[in-house]
Design a protein around this motif. Structure first.
Motif, PDB file in Angstrom:
ATOM      1  N   LYS A 135       0.851  -1.190   0.000  1.00  0.00           N
ATOM      2  CA  LYS A 135       0.000   0.000   0.000  1.00  0.00           C
ATOM      3  C   LYS A 135       0.885   1.238   0.000  1.00  0.00           C
ATOM      4  O   LYS A 135       1.656   1.461   0.923  1.00  0.00           O
ATOM      5  N   HIS A 152       1.132   5.516  -0.509  1.00  0.00           N
ATOM      6  CA  HIS A 152       0.467   6.814  -0.582  1.00  0.00           C
ATOM      7  C   HIS A 152       1.466   7.853  -1.050  1.00  0.00           C
ATOM      8  O   HIS A 152       2.585   7.949  -0.519  1.00  0.00           O
ATOM      9  N   ILE A 198      -0.831   8.473 -11.986  1.00  0.00           N
ATOM     10  CA  ILE A 198      -1.564   7.765 -10.945  1.00  0.00           C
ATOM     11  C   ILE A 198      -2.848   7.159 -11.503  1.00  0.00           C
ATOM     12  O   ILE A 198      -3.247   6.059 -11.116  1.00  0.00           O
ATOM     13  N   LYS A 224      -3.717   3.147 -11.239  1.00  0.00           N
ATOM     14  CA  LYS A 224      -4.962   2.637 -10.653  1.00  0.00           C
ATOM     15  C   LYS A 224      -5.688   1.717 -11.639  1.00  0.00           C
ATOM     16  O   LYS A 224      -6.283   0.707 -11.228  1.00  0.00           O
ATOM     17  N   LYS A 225      -5.637   2.047 -12.921  1.00  0.00           N
ATOM     18  CA  LYS A 225      -6.253   1.181 -13.919  1.00  0.00           C
ATOM     19  C   LYS A 225      -5.584  -0.195 -13.961  1.00  0.00           C
ATOM     20  O   LYS A 225      -6.212  -1.195 -14.278  1.00  0.00           O
ATOM     21  N   ASP A 254      -2.300  -0.654  -5.663  1.00  0.00           N
ATOM     22  CA  ASP A 254      -2.896  -0.100  -4.444  1.00  0.00           C
ATOM     23  C   ASP A 254      -2.173   1.192  -4.092  1.00  0.00           C
ATOM     24  O   ASP A 254      -1.320   1.245  -3.201  1.00  0.00           O
ATOM     25  N   SER A 276      -2.656   5.509  -3.484  1.00  0.00           N
ATOM     26  CA  SER A 276      -3.522   6.655  -3.248  1.00  0.00           C
ATOM     27  C   SER A 276      -2.670   7.917  -3.312  1.00  0.00           C
ATOM     28  O   SER A 276      -1.439   7.860  -3.252  1.00  0.00           O
ATOM     29  N   ILE A 304      -9.481  10.411  -9.266  1.00  0.00           N
ATOM     30  CA  ILE A 304      -8.096   9.947  -9.425  1.00  0.00           C
ATOM     31  C   ILE A 304      -7.278  10.375  -8.211  1.00  0.00           C
ATOM     32  O   ILE A 304      -6.515   9.585  -7.640  1.00  0.00           O
ATOM     33  N   ASP A 327      -7.314  11.054  -4.446  1.00  0.00           N
ATOM     34  CA  ASP A 327      -8.196  10.448  -3.448  1.00  0.00           C
ATOM     35  C   ASP A 327      -8.758  11.434  -2.451  1.00  0.00           C
ATOM     36  O   ASP A 327      -9.915  11.318  -2.048  1.00  0.00           O
ATOM     37  N   ARG A 367      -8.558   4.884   4.219  1.00  0.00           N
ATOM     38  CA  ARG A 367      -7.194   4.596   3.784  1.00  0.00           C
ATOM     39  C   ARG A 367      -6.271   4.359   4.975  1.00  0.00           C
ATOM     40  O   ARG A 367      -5.252   3.663   4.866  1.00  0.00           O
TER      41      ARG A 367
END
Length: 417
Positions: A229, A231, A244, A248-249, A253, A255, A300, A302, A356
């Motif tokens: 994860k 960020h 980004i 994501k597509k 994981d 954000s 997109i 977050d 998150r």
């Protein structure tokens, strides 16, 4: 404590039965006891009846700095949480930006204990590396057990690619969130503002958008290899949004967030060499700002953040090259967002992000603990220095027109009003 909110307009798109409806809300000992068109107060009930009273679930900010311990002259935890509450925030993520830096479980315990019992809840980040020097991982597992909700070397890039790889791999064992600040320091060099024609003409050394985008590209490649994860805080360029979106597509994981000042200001504000506009990441161009706004609307990006960063007067009342980076932003967050977006979008943005960090999203419903923000979205006013609640006064928003007024919060069985 018994509280009765009279004729409060509810903004809660997740609850269609109450969304945009005016209701009385009765709160007893911190719990919502009743929601109805009309309620009569019980004995010893505080009645709150205000002009254009609106309520929503409590607001959340994912990037706030204070000063305690070590820099109490900038901001104490107590006054910082008071400022956050009066600005409408019931929960905030505290950056590891103190002295000493919180890189052990004992440091996290100190922050949690010092903030206990306040209306606004503090959720600390731990330092990702020891002393945030980028050389060795800190006690991540122990800090998470002590209450840390993620790990960040605040505003400091992870230059060692292998260290980020190891951090993402290790953190998967306990589902921890790893931060990576998007800045390639070699590309950025000695730059202090956005690299662009305007800033070059001012004689200020520039940080190209490439410095941010190259680091993000590296981080996303590592994330694709390791899993975990990730960020990426406070992005600032149009291409960062595209990168980004693509990640994501692919199912990564990842954000990201954006600072409100990067949505509102552009680098043309640097013409007066006002150090309140010396920020990190730097203010970018109009095309970047438009892309960031679009990225938010499309999901997109977050969540937004005030990126609240108090600094001493001595760090701002100084020549531009030597000034510190950062602005406070808690007090102005709602008023600026309410100008940039419609009210429902503004409240959606101010309440996103808890999940998150493994935090429970509050509910505006009977039987739930009251975690509410009270506000009036209507009045326009100009933000003045005397409106600043923070100990530090380094605000880029002084003189800006704000839309809306925060009345206060009800949270943690406390009324901050």
């Amino acid at each position: 404590m018994n509280i009765l909110l009279k004729a409060a307009k509810i903004i809660d798109a997740s609850n269609p039965e109450l969304h945009l409806k005016k209701r009385d809300v009765f709160i007893k000992n911190g719990v919502i006891e009743a929601i109805a068109v009309h309620l009569e107060p019980e004995n010893q009930t505080k009645i709150i009846q205000l002009d254009h009273l609106h309520i929503s679930i409590g607001w959340f900010d994912s990037s706030v700095s204070f000063g305690e311990p070590g820099h109490e002259e900038r901001e104490t935890i107590e006054n910082g949480l008071l400022t956050a509450g009066k600005s409408g925030f019931t929960d905030l993520i505290l950056n590891p930006n103190t002295n000493p830096l919180p890189d052990s479980s004992a440091d996290i315990v100190f922050l949690k204990r010092t903030s206990e019992g306040k209306a606004t809840k503090l959720h600390p980040l731990g330092a990702l590396t020891v002393k945030s020097n980028g050389e060795a991982l800190a006690e991540l597992f122990d800090m998470q057990n002590a209450g840390a909700v993620g790990f960040s070397d605040f505003k400091r890039p992870i230059n060692n690619s292998n260290l980020l790889k190891i951090a993402l791999q290790y953190a998967q064992g306990f589902a921890a969130l790893v931060y990576s600040f998007p800045m390639d320091t070699q590309i950025a060099g000695k730059g202090i503002v956005n690299e662009e024609k305007t800033t070059t003409s001012l004689g200020l050394k520039g940080i190209p958008a490439l410095a941010e985008e190259l680091q993000i590209a590296r981080d996303l490649f590592i994330l694709a290899y390791t899993g975990g994860k990730l960020h990426i805080p406070t992005i600032s360029t149009a291409n960062a949004v595209k990168q980004i979106a693509s990640a994501k597509k692919k199912g990564l994981d990842v954000s990201c967030s954006v600072a409100i000042h990067n949505l509102y200001f552009t680098d043309n504000r640097l013409e007066d060499f006002d150090t309140n506009f010396k920020l990190m990441p730097p203010l970018r161009t109009t095309s970047d700002t438009k892309a960031l706004l679009k990225g938010l609307k499309e999901g997109i990006i977050d969540f937004v953040t005030s990126d609240h960063l108090p600094l001493d007067t001595e760090e701002k009342i100084i020549e531009f090259d030597n000034a510190g980076y950062g602005t406070i932003g808690l007090e102005t967050a709602f008023g600026i967002l309410n100008q940039l977006f419609d009210l429902e979008t503004t409240i959606m943005l101010l309440t996103k992000g808890r999940e998150r960090y493994g935090l429970t999203r509050p509910k505006l419903a009977k039987g739930e603990k009251a975690c509410l923000t009270l506000f009036n979205p209507e009045p326009d006013h100009v933000f003045r220095k005397e409106n600043i609640l923070s100990t530090s006064k380094n605000s880029a928003f002084i003189g800006e027109k704000l839309k809306g007024k925060v009345y206060g919060i009800i949270s943690n069985n406390e009324l901050l009003f």
